[in-house]
Enzyme design. Sequence first.
Site, mmCIF file in Angstrom:
data_model
loop_
_atom_site.group_PDB
_atom_site.id
_atom_site.type_symbol
_atom_site.label_atom_id
_atom_site.label_comp_id
_atom_site.label_asym_id
_atom_site.label_seq_id
_atom_site.Cartn_x
_atom_site.Cartn_y
_atom_site.Cartn_z
ATOM 1 N N SER A 142 -6.593 60.196 -9.563
ATOM 2 C CA SER A 142 -7.843 59.552 -9.945
ATOM 3 C C SER A 142 -9.001 60.155 -9.154
ATOM 4 O O SER A 142 -8.830 60.641 -8.025
ATOM 5 C CB SER A 142 -7.779 58.045 -9.656
ATOM 6 O OG SER A 142 -9.055 57.438 -9.785
ATOM 7 N N TYR A 156 -6.028 50.556 -4.859
ATOM 8 C CA TYR A 156 -5.936 51.563 -5.920
ATOM 9 C C TYR A 156 -6.331 52.941 -5.389
ATOM 10 O O TYR A 156 -5.595 53.929 -5.561
ATOM 11 C CB TYR A 156 -6.828 51.174 -7.101
ATOM 12 C CG TYR A 156 -6.813 52.172 -8.223
ATOM 13 C CD1 TYR A 156 -5.758 52.203 -9.140
ATOM 14 C CD2 TYR A 156 -7.839 53.099 -8.374
ATOM 15 C CE1 TYR A 156 -5.737 53.129 -10.179
ATOM 16 C CE2 TYR A 156 -7.821 54.036 -9.401
ATOM 17 C CZ TYR A 156 -6.776 54.037 -10.298
ATOM 18 O OH TYR A 156 -6.751 54.972 -11.319
#
Length: 250
Positions: A142, A156
């Site tokens: 990401s 995350y």
Amino acid sequence: MTLRQNILITGASSGLGEGMARQFAAKGRNLALCARRTERLEKLAAELTAAHPGIQVVTRTLDVTDHDRVFAVFAEFRDELGSLDRVIVNAGLGKGQPVGTGRFDANRQTLEVNFVAAAAQIEAAAGIFREQGAGHLAVISSFSAIRPFPGKLTAYAASKAGISAFVDGTRLELKRQGIAVTDVRPGYIESEMNDRIGRNPLLAKAETGARGLAKAIEAERARAYAPAWPWVPLSAVMRVVPTALLRKFA
């Protein structure tokens, strides 16, 4: 560029995984698709083979937190297709909560899926590639791996930074075997995971995002941001953004 004909994608029943499956099917590639939601997988497989009669699409039910099952399913796919030329580690979770608010369960699950389960998939793929003497591993990390984030993104971002580091080490290890390894860092792309973002000028349409991901993966670079615009220039900016401004991204 090496043609990777047989491609395995985890988390393929929706979102980025489904989008990439559509992109590679249109390129005439054979697909090994796995996810927890079997019904959606089978529907997707039927749709893709109808639209592209020359390809083979095989499916398996897989919860990537069942690590033994990960190794078994990857081996089954390899046996069924004859080889695995590319594995895309895509299954992930964005279920984080601010630290210290009594929701360690959510943060633990995010860390377990995005780091530990991803590491299991990498191990399974790398073992097969070592036996074959060839292959391409692409891991969907990401954009948030670049810097730490507060709030719901803390776990995350940490999980993605961790798996990107694991991917970098894996690349160094497998280079001697001629195995390509790519750390793919998507920006904001329409998906079930990004529903919470709401209206955002940086949010790419699902098809645009999937096309960008497929293009980045096909290039087989060590690291890729997708879609390239605006995430390549933003990746440089993100490295120098004052810490106080990071909260705005969360």
